[in-house]
Design an enzyme around this catalytic site. Structure first.
Site, mmCIF file in Angstrom:
data_model
loop_
_atom_site.group_PDB
_atom_site.id
_atom_site.type_symbol
_atom_site.label_atom_id
_atom_site.label_comp_id
_atom_site.label_asym_id
_atom_site.label_seq_id
_atom_site.Cartn_x
_atom_site.Cartn_y
_atom_site.Cartn_z
ATOM 1 N N LYS A 76 -3.298 10.500 -32.860
ATOM 2 C CA LYS A 76 -4.387 9.964 -32.032
ATOM 3 C C LYS A 76 -3.810 8.852 -31.175
ATOM 4 O O LYS A 76 -3.250 7.881 -31.682
ATOM 5 C CB LYS A 76 -5.502 9.434 -32.923
ATOM 6 C CG LYS A 76 -6.584 8.696 -32.139
ATOM 7 C CD LYS A 76 -7.780 8.367 -32.999
ATOM 8 C CE LYS A 76 -8.759 7.489 -32.235
ATOM 9 N NZ LYS A 76 -9.953 7.180 -33.022
ATOM 10 N N LYS A 116 -5.419 14.275 -30.393
ATOM 11 C CA LYS A 116 -6.515 13.665 -29.646
ATOM 12 C C LYS A 116 -5.973 12.615 -28.690
ATOM 13 O O LYS A 116 -5.175 11.789 -29.133
ATOM 14 C CB LYS A 116 -7.462 13.015 -30.648
ATOM 15 C CG LYS A 116 -8.602 12.268 -30.023
ATOM 16 C CD LYS A 116 -9.403 11.592 -31.087
ATOM 17 C CE LYS A 116 -10.415 10.703 -30.391
ATOM 18 N NZ LYS A 116 -11.087 9.843 -31.287
#
Ligand code: PBG
Length: 322
Positions: free
Chosen positions: A195, A248
């Site tokens: 992320k 992400k």
């Protein structure tokens, strides 16, 4: 000796022909819809930077889930806005916290709907950071205790999958141990393994009211230029017991989705984040892009890169078309 023997256009001549040779497909079951639950009753507040997405009180949330149930989505992922925030993020792991209440209510109404919960602290801390702030830093190891307690309370409320998104080191191992100790060995962990500290989370922070009040998240979320480090993060999370991994954001990181697909034989998710959604909707509202086609092309690109399933604010709209 290619042309005129070979004419690739032969296989593009009609819709039926193109459908026959299509390499990548998109199905509603591959889409997960992120939803925001807030206190109160009858609350339905549209998020201005994410048109068509709402902060919903539990009753409205359950009602919307009932409407979604027929679309065949893969599931939903739930984010919470607590009544009050404090330094300890107590709303995150409270038994009667907003996510815990929402999950209990939706599982009662729709036992078959697959419910993922986001395990993080930033929506629950008064300062908006993802853990315990000491000085100007987030204390990693103390934060693990909150995350573990949150994951256990979500699972007890009925969550089918827990998804830690905080990027603390060691959180997958800590959550796995806590779930197992609580007799929740059956609950899988979907780790937001890679992320990045991304500007594309901007609209989400309006939706979740989680903008850090000082500093930023670069001390724990990843540095966007780093690809090898993303693979290392995934390896570590798998070693700690992650069942599934996530990259992400999605579109600015398609290369990493592909690398992860080629290297790791576990289910791979990608999160098409709020800013990716907002860009497409904003351009469409200006008449600069066709929203439906941009939506479908963006989703298929994420699948083609190698994601098995996609967390996306387009989930209901896309599922209706598929
Ligand atoms: C919580 C969390 C965030 C997102 C998902 N989980 C925000 C952040 O890290 O700042 C972003 C999702 C989106 O932008 O759609 N930590």
């Amino acid at each position: 000796m290619a042309f005129p023997l070979h004419r690739p256009r032969r296989l593009r001549s009609t819709g039926e022909m193109r459908s026959l040779v299509r390499e990548t497909r998109l199905a509603p079951s591959q889409l997960v819809y992120p939803m925001f639950v807030c206190p109160g009753e009858g609350v339905r507040r549209e998020i201005s930077s994410m048109p068509g997405n709402y902060q919903l009180s539990v009753d409205q949330f359950v009602g919307d889930c009932e409407k979604l149930a027929g679309l065949g989505l893969g599931g939903i992922i739930v984010f919470g806005l607590p009544e009050t925030k404090d330094e300890q993020a107590s709303g995150a792991y409270a038994d009667d916290g907003i996510v815990q209440r929402a999950v209990r209510a939706v599982k009662r109404a729709l036992p078959k709907l697959l419910v993922i919960t986001d395990v993080c602290n930033c929506e629950y801390t008064s300062h908006g950071h993802c853990g315990l702030v000491v000085g100007d830093d987030v204390d990693n190891d103390e934060t693990l205790k909150w995350l573990s307690a949150t994951a256990v309370s979500h699972a007890r409320a009925g969550a089918d999958i827990v998804a830690p998104s905080d990027m603390m080191d060691g959180r997958v191992a800590a959550i796995r141990a806590a779930l197992d100790a609580a007799d929740l060995t059956r609950i899988p962990i979907l780790s937001y393994a890679a992320k990045f500290a991304s500007v594309f989370y901007g609209p989400f922070r309006e939706a979740a009211e989680s903008t850090p009040q000082f500093g930023d998240r670069r001390g724990y979320q990843m540095d966007p230029p780093n690809a090898r480090e993303a693979m290392r993060e995934i390896e570590l999370d798998l070693a700690e017991g992650a069942d599934m991994i996530m990259i992400k954001p999605a579109m600015p990181y398609l290369d990493l989705i592909r690398q992860a697909r080629d290297r790791f034989d576990v289910p791979l998710a990608a999160y098409q984040v709020s800013g990716e959604f907002a860009m497409i909707v904003a351009a469409a509202r200006n008449g600069w892009l066709d929203q439906e086609r941009a939506m479908l092309e963006s989703l298929i690109s994420i699948r083609r890169a190698g994601a098995d399933f996609i967390l996306t604010y387009f989930a209901p709209a896309a599922a209706k078309l598929l």
